[in-house]
Design a protein around this motif. Sequence first.
Motif, PDB file in Angstrom:
ATOM      1  N   ASP A 110       2.152  -5.433   8.495  1.00  0.00           N
ATOM      2  CA  ASP A 110       1.787  -4.837   9.796  1.00  0.00           C
ATOM      3  C   ASP A 110       1.816  -3.311   9.713  1.00  0.00           C
ATOM      4  O   ASP A 110       0.926  -2.635  10.244  1.00  0.00           O
ATOM      5  CB  ASP A 110       2.733  -5.315  10.897  1.00  0.00           C
ATOM      6  N   ARG A 111       2.820  -2.742   9.058  1.00  0.00           N
ATOM      7  CA  ARG A 111       2.924  -1.286   8.909  1.00  0.00           C
ATOM      8  C   ARG A 111       1.751  -0.751   8.081  1.00  0.00           C
ATOM      9  O   ARG A 111       1.188   0.302   8.397  1.00  0.00           O
ATOM     10  CB  ARG A 111       4.245  -0.914   8.263  1.00  0.00           C
ATOM     11  N   ARG A 112       1.395  -1.467   7.033  1.00  0.00           N
ATOM     12  CA  ARG A 112       0.261  -1.030   6.214  1.00  0.00           C
ATOM     13  C   ARG A 112      -1.050  -1.099   6.998  1.00  0.00           C
ATOM     14  O   ARG A 112      -1.919  -0.250   6.871  1.00  0.00           O
ATOM     15  CB  ARG A 112       0.135  -1.904   4.955  1.00  0.00           C
ATOM     16  N   ARG A 114      -1.414  -0.647  10.134  1.00  0.00           N
ATOM     17  CA  ARG A 114      -1.468   0.468  11.076  1.00  0.00           C
ATOM     18  C   ARG A 114      -1.713   1.801  10.375  1.00  0.00           C
ATOM     19  O   ARG A 114      -1.825   2.829  11.012  1.00  0.00           O
ATOM     20  CB  ARG A 114      -0.159   0.528  11.856  1.00  0.00           C
ATOM     21  N   GLY A 115      -1.722   1.787   9.026  1.00  0.00           N
ATOM     22  CA  GLY A 115      -1.983   2.996   8.286  1.00  0.00           C
ATOM     23  C   GLY A 115      -0.755   3.813   7.910  1.00  0.00           C
ATOM     24  O   GLY A 115      -0.878   4.964   7.467  1.00  0.00           O
ATOM     25  N   GLU A 116       0.424   3.265   8.072  1.00  0.00           N
ATOM     26  CA  GLU A 116       1.635   3.983   7.699  1.00  0.00           C
ATOM     27  C   GLU A 116       1.713   4.109   6.184  1.00  0.00           C
ATOM     28  O   GLU A 116       1.331   3.194   5.446  1.00  0.00           O
ATOM     29  CB  GLU A 116       2.884   3.264   8.205  1.00  0.00           C
ATOM     30  N   VAL A 117       2.197   5.245   5.729  1.00  0.00           N
ATOM     31  CA  VAL A 117       2.411   5.445   4.294  1.00  0.00           C
ATOM     32  C   VAL A 117       3.774   4.858   3.950  1.00  0.00           C
ATOM     33  O   VAL A 117       4.793   5.237   4.516  1.00  0.00           O
ATOM     34  CB  VAL A 117       2.345   6.935   3.925  1.00  0.00           C
ATOM     35  N   ILE A 118       3.776   3.935   3.003  1.00  0.00           N
ATOM     36  CA  ILE A 118       5.009   3.254   2.623  1.00  0.00           C
ATOM     37  C   ILE A 118       5.253   3.499   1.144  1.00  0.00           C
ATOM     38  O   ILE A 118       4.392   3.266   0.315  1.00  0.00           O
ATOM     39  CB  ILE A 118       4.894   1.730   2.894  1.00  0.00           C
ATOM     40  N   TYR A 119       6.422   3.976   0.857  1.00  0.00           N
ATOM     41  CA  TYR A 119       6.776   4.252  -0.545  1.00  0.00           C
ATOM     42  C   TYR A 119       7.627   3.160  -1.094  1.00  0.00           C
ATOM     43  O   TYR A 119       8.429   2.583  -0.486  1.00  0.00           O
ATOM     44  CB  TYR A 119       7.500   5.597  -0.671  1.00  0.00           C
TER      45      TYR A 119
END
Length: 119
Positions: A110-112, A114-119
């Motif tokens: 879901d975070r991906r 929405r376009g969130e950058v995840i490390y």
Amino acid sequence: MAGGGSAIRGSRVGAGPMGEAERGEAAPRLYVSYFCSNGHETRPAFAADAQVPDSWDCPRCGLPANLDSSNPPPPPKNEPYKTHLAYVKERRSDSEAAEILTEALTALRDRRARGEVIY
């Protein structure tokens, strides 16, 4: 220097064993027997007026020893090393772990999305 022996001879004050007359009388001692589960007997000396401990570590094998020759203490249990995963598996069943993993992957996806950058 002549001769083949030592050049220094004689003695200094207090150098030799003079016996108890010079050092004074030894304190009265009490020898106590301790027994470990390997059958070793240890006899440490204590001052006659000292309080004798109930247990003593065997100097030969390191196991605990006590005063009772017919019933020495058992060896301590050594727990094997456990990994973090082993502790987790004790707390969670496989079905609980699968449910937690599914929740975490859903939240990550879901975070991906929405376009969130995840490390």
